[in-house]
Design a protein around this motif. Structure first.
Motif, mmCIF file in Angstrom:
data_model
loop_
_atom_site.group_PDB
_atom_site.id
_atom_site.type_symbol
_atom_site.label_atom_id
_atom_site.label_comp_id
_atom_site.label_asym_id
_atom_site.label_seq_id
_atom_site.Cartn_x
_atom_site.Cartn_y
_atom_site.Cartn_z
ATOM 1 N N ASN B 75 9.286 0.756 -1.441
ATOM 2 C CA ASN B 75 8.749 -0.517 -1.938
ATOM 3 C C ASN B 75 7.376 -0.247 -2.535
ATOM 4 O O ASN B 75 6.476 0.238 -1.829
ATOM 5 C CB ASN B 75 8.645 -1.504 -0.766
ATOM 6 C CG ASN B 75 8.092 -2.852 -1.203
ATOM 7 O OD1 ASN B 75 7.448 -2.980 -2.254
ATOM 8 N ND2 ASN B 75 8.339 -3.871 -0.388
ATOM 9 N N LYS B 76 7.221 -0.574 -3.813
ATOM 10 C CA LYS B 76 5.979 -0.228 -4.506
ATOM 11 C C LYS B 76 4.756 -0.907 -3.908
ATOM 12 O O LYS B 76 3.624 -0.484 -4.132
ATOM 13 C CB LYS B 76 6.101 -0.561 -6.000
ATOM 14 C CG LYS B 76 7.131 0.350 -6.654
ATOM 15 C CD LYS B 76 6.800 0.733 -8.072
ATOM 16 C CE LYS B 76 7.648 1.947 -8.453
ATOM 17 N NZ LYS B 76 7.973 2.079 -9.844
ATOM 18 N N ASP B 77 4.973 -1.972 -3.171
ATOM 19 C CA ASP B 77 3.841 -2.693 -2.584
ATOM 20 C C ASP B 77 3.374 -2.098 -1.261
ATOM 21 O O ASP B 77 2.324 -2.491 -0.738
ATOM 22 C CB ASP B 77 4.200 -4.172 -2.390
ATOM 23 C CG ASP B 77 4.493 -4.832 -3.731
ATOM 24 O OD1 ASP B 77 3.864 -4.389 -4.730
ATOM 25 O OD2 ASP B 77 5.357 -5.729 -3.790
ATOM 26 N N LEU B 78 4.180 -1.209 -0.728
ATOM 27 C CA LEU B 78 3.790 -0.590 0.545
ATOM 28 C C LEU B 78 2.921 0.649 0.285
ATOM 29 O O LEU B 78 2.929 1.206 -0.806
ATOM 30 C CB LEU B 78 5.048 -0.194 1.327
ATOM 31 C CG LEU B 78 5.812 -1.365 1.965
ATOM 32 C CD1 LEU B 78 7.180 -0.890 2.467
ATOM 33 C CD2 LEU B 78 4.991 -1.988 3.102
ATOM 34 N N THR B 80 1.544 4.533 0.297
ATOM 35 C CA THR B 80 2.223 5.812 0.030
ATOM 36 C C THR B 80 1.472 6.963 0.705
ATOM 37 O O THR B 80 0.256 7.114 0.539
ATOM 38 C CB THR B 80 2.289 6.072 -1.491
ATOM 39 O OG1 THR B 80 3.024 5.005 -2.086
ATOM 40 C CG2 THR B 80 2.950 7.408 -1.799
ATOM 41 N N CYS B 148 6.986 3.079 4.954
ATOM 42 C CA CYS B 148 6.197 3.120 3.708
ATOM 43 C C CYS B 148 6.805 4.152 2.767
ATOM 44 O O CYS B 148 7.823 4.750 3.071
ATOM 45 C CB CYS B 148 4.738 3.452 4.028
ATOM 46 S SG CYS B 148 4.544 5.050 4.812
ATOM 47 N N ASP B 179 -2.030 6.789 -1.063
ATOM 48 C CA ASP B 179 -3.085 6.123 -0.302
ATOM 49 C C ASP B 179 -3.714 7.049 0.735
ATOM 50 O O ASP B 179 -4.809 6.782 1.229
ATOM 51 C CB ASP B 179 -2.512 4.883 0.386
ATOM 52 C CG ASP B 179 -2.000 3.897 -0.638
ATOM 53 O OD1 ASP B 179 -2.841 3.224 -1.274
ATOM 54 O OD2 ASP B 179 -0.770 3.855 -0.871
ATOM 55 N N THR B 458 0.723 2.421 8.083
ATOM 56 C CA THR B 458 1.244 1.244 7.379
ATOM 57 C C THR B 458 0.665 -0.035 7.987
ATOM 58 O O THR B 458 0.209 -0.939 7.279
ATOM 59 C CB THR B 458 2.792 1.232 7.463
ATOM 60 O OG1 THR B 458 3.265 2.499 7.023
ATOM 61 C CG2 THR B 458 3.383 0.127 6.588
ATOM 62 N N GLU B 462 -2.386 -2.906 6.324
ATOM 63 C CA GLU B 462 -1.954 -4.260 5.940
ATOM 64 C C GLU B 462 -3.114 -5.163 5.537
ATOM 65 O O GLU B 462 -4.161 -5.114 6.166
ATOM 66 C CB GLU B 462 -1.189 -4.899 7.109
ATOM 67 C CG GLU B 462 0.303 -4.547 7.035
ATOM 68 C CD GLU B 462 1.038 -4.923 8.321
ATOM 69 O OE1 GLU B 462 0.463 -5.624 9.166
ATOM 70 O OE2 GLU B 462 2.194 -4.462 8.462
#
Lengths: 462, 462
Positions: B75-78, B80, B148, B179, B458, B462
């Motif tokens: 999921n690109k929003d999570l 990396t 993630c 990230d 992860t 948030e």
């Protein structure tokens, strides 16, 4: 005795071919892998001695490598010349620096040897120079020119310290009885400057091992916190000479013979060009002990040289290892009146004493020998001098060499006769180096000069 | 997430067998002879990544050794996580000190590892530690526990300075976006003392060559009169540190970060027994810079170590050679804020300046890297800390390591994210040494801990 030149002329090719055959056998005494080649070489030398006219030749077993003994006794009342030489050679490495394989002799013309030189390990040191004596004997026996008795003692451990020759000389003492010992295992100044070696340096050869941790370590994780044997060994070796290149081992110079100013001035008269010396070696400057000339540094002064050093990763690329062990082979050349056993002991004690905490040091003595100096007023020297005059048309220069033949002082002591060092090699022969060679001219000149020595020695001994 | 332990229990044998297969391929990046084994290893890593659940894995060509890239984007929003590791290994020499062949992995029980340890080159550094991440991914994908996105960048030049990773990072910059960067290529203090590496030393690796005469010389004839490169190199290296083991290169310490007393006191609280350290290495004393403790010498202070040195005759027995050349590989470990390029330059200038007349000196820079220090108040560090707490039941100790991962500072600069160094190796793993090994317990503990990192990272992001 004009015919020796003719005889050489007639047998030129055969003389070269026979030497080449000998050079093909890799008689490397330092490496146990060549044991059978050592024996093969000894057998070959024995056969050549018989062919050259010896009455008797034997390959004599010793606790080490065999010694070849040969003799031709024509009359017990006449003088006896004992020829010493060695059939073993130095290891040929580094192999990649040889232009042709070390045990495949070839003759090539060079600047110094327009007549050609034989390139092979042992070409000069000492198969070539030893074989001159065999061919000189052949000439004398075939032409009824042998004026005295001759004995040969050709050993196989010269390059590793003649460890068992001591044993041989004591065991064969009676058979080796002689009036003069003749050796060709040195050089002369130049083709047109004949010289006789009147001094040799002694030798003490040791191997050292420095151990740090019990295994190789990662230099990142342990670097800086644990002694690195290579850093430590470098520092220890570095400290063995001071800023004037004096050796710092306490007591090292105590027994060194100090030459008088007169003697040093006489030495300085020998023909020598520092420019040529530098040029031949391609160096911008010479390097050595303060207060002494290059000739003096290489003959009348003792030295300390690292002959080999290794440790850690020595392959391609990079490896970040902190090695467990580092090693060096170190030799010291000694001068009268240094005692090699005493110097070895001094080195060992000093080296162990300067080891820092955190490492363990082992010093393993390899071998050694005493320095040797011979006077020039003996019958042997006079005979040699006259022999050179006969073939070079010049009086040879007496010269002290920096090299060592560790066994020479023992000969004098045990066999009670003088040693004459008639060397026909040149500085440029690269003995102990890649591309060792021996001038064809030098080889034949040696064969030509030797019979004259026999003639004059017999005559002067009357 | 209790099932990770069960999953490991079920697949134990396979996890070990798969690692062994990887360890059998001699991926020695330092030696060009192993080029095809390098590619074979890269291909194997790619396949394993696909099997473990990656959507995509590629062997990417570079101007040097290939880099293996893999990814699983859920999921690109999570967040990396980018995992970095290397599939190349150090050369295994000296081979004769290995108890079993370096590329034939075997599991043996040891005092430290009663559960067994895998012995092979690369077992810990870094195939074993890198493969923990592949197996952790497998667990997460097969059990629907991946919280993630994950990317892998496994290179083949870490042991030779990551020369072309720079190129790769710039070329693949967009695909590598992340990230946090997670690396297991360091160690921890002990099996019951987990730690996270917060600092790495930098590195400057050079090779030096000292040339005297244009050929090897006879040490008797030339000894004492011509510079001996081994004596000279020893003296030069010896002079690079003074009597207090401070490095003497002018400017070397200028940029070294000085830690406050408070920081040094905190460091000194880390569990460390000098007696055990000495005993494990079998040394009577440690050795290093005056005024610093062993822990400090190995982490916050720069070093200069000879990693390899050679010249002259290093075979059996004795050879009286005065070598033409002597060589050394020298590495310096650097600390903040030393600049490896500047230090390399300082070394080169100094080393050339201390060369005496009579020799020529060449300094060839190999490779290097910047030192790295990371703060402990980041999300990544906190996530890692919690992961260790979950599996070790203890808060890990932040620790600065003496080792180097030269490329780490570049990651931070180019990829603009923090690096977390979760190492599971031990001091005794003998990485870069013979008998390298990696505890089976450590291998499984790593696989167990990693998924917790993903979970907490992860959550905390948030």
């Amino acid at each position: 005795m004009n015919t020796i030149k003719d005889y050489i002329g007639e047998h030129k090719e055969r003389f070269l071919d026979e030497l080449k055959e000998l050079l093909k056998i890799p008689s490397i005494s330092a490496d146990p892998a060549y044991k059978s080649d050592m024996l093969k070489t000894a057998e070959a030398v024995k056969e050549r001695l018989m062919e050259a006219g010896c009455d008797l030749a034997e390959v004599c077993s010793t606790p080490g490598q065999p010694v070849v003994y040969g003799e031709k006794i024509i009359n017990k009342d006449l003088p006896t010349v004992l020829v010493y030489g060695h059939y073993d050679v130095q290891p040929p490495d580094p192999l990649d620096l040889w232009d042709s394989p070390p045990f495949e002799p070839v003759i090539k013309e060079t600047k110094i040897h327009p007549e050609g030189a034989i390139f092979a390990r042992g070409a000069c040191d000492d198969k070539g120079q030893m074989y001159m004596h065999v061919k000189a004997l052949e000439y004398m026996t075939k032409n009824d020119e042998l004026p005295c008795n001759v004995k040969f003692m050709i050993e196989g451990e010269e390059e590793v310290g003649s460890e068992h020759l001591d044993w041989f000389i004591k065991e064969y003492k009676d058979r080796l009885a002689n009036d003069v010992i003749l050796i060709s295992d040195t050089g002369m100044i130049a083709k047109d400057v004949p010289s006789i070696t009147t001094g040799l340096r002694g030798l003490s050869y040791v191997e050292v091992e420095v151990t740090g941790a019990n295994r190789d370590l990662h230099s990142g994780l342990y670097g800086g916190a644990v002694a690195n044997p290579l850093n430590v060994l470098s520092k220890m070796i570095g400290s063995l000479t001071d800023e004037n290149n004096h050796i710092t081992i306490p007591g090292f110079y105590d027994k060194v013979e100090q030459l008088s100013n007169e003697e040093r001035e006489k030495m300085a008269e020998a023909p020598f060009s520092l420019d040529e010396y530098r040029e031949k070696l391609d160096i911008d400057a010479v390097y050595g002990e303060e207060g002494y000339s290059t000739l003096e540094r290489g003959s009348i002064r003792p030295t300390l040289d690292v002959n080999g050093m290794w440790g850690g990763y020595i392959g391609e690329g990079a490896k970040t290892v902190l090695p467990s062990k580092a090693y060096a082979k170190i030799s010291m050349r000694l001068v009268p009146d240094q005692d090699w056993k005493e110097i070895t002991e001094l080195f060992k004690n000093h080296f162990e004493s300067i080891a820092p905490k955190g490492v363990r040091v082992k010093v393993k003595p390899h071998h050694g020998g005493f320095p040797y100096v011979t006077p020039i007023d003996t019958t042997g020297y006079q005979a040699a001098s006259k022999a050179y005059e006969a073939t070079f048309g010049k009086t040879p220069i007496p010269q002290r060499s920096g090299g060592s033949i560790p066994i020479v002082s023992l000969f004098e002591k045990e066999l009670e006769s003088k040693i004459i060092l008639m060397g026909f090699g040149l500085d440029t022969d690269a003995i102990h180096s890649p591309n060792e060679n021996f001038g064809v001219w030098n080889y034949f000149k040696g064969i030509e000069t030797i019979p004259w020595f026999y003639k004059y020695f017999t005559k002067l001994s009357e």
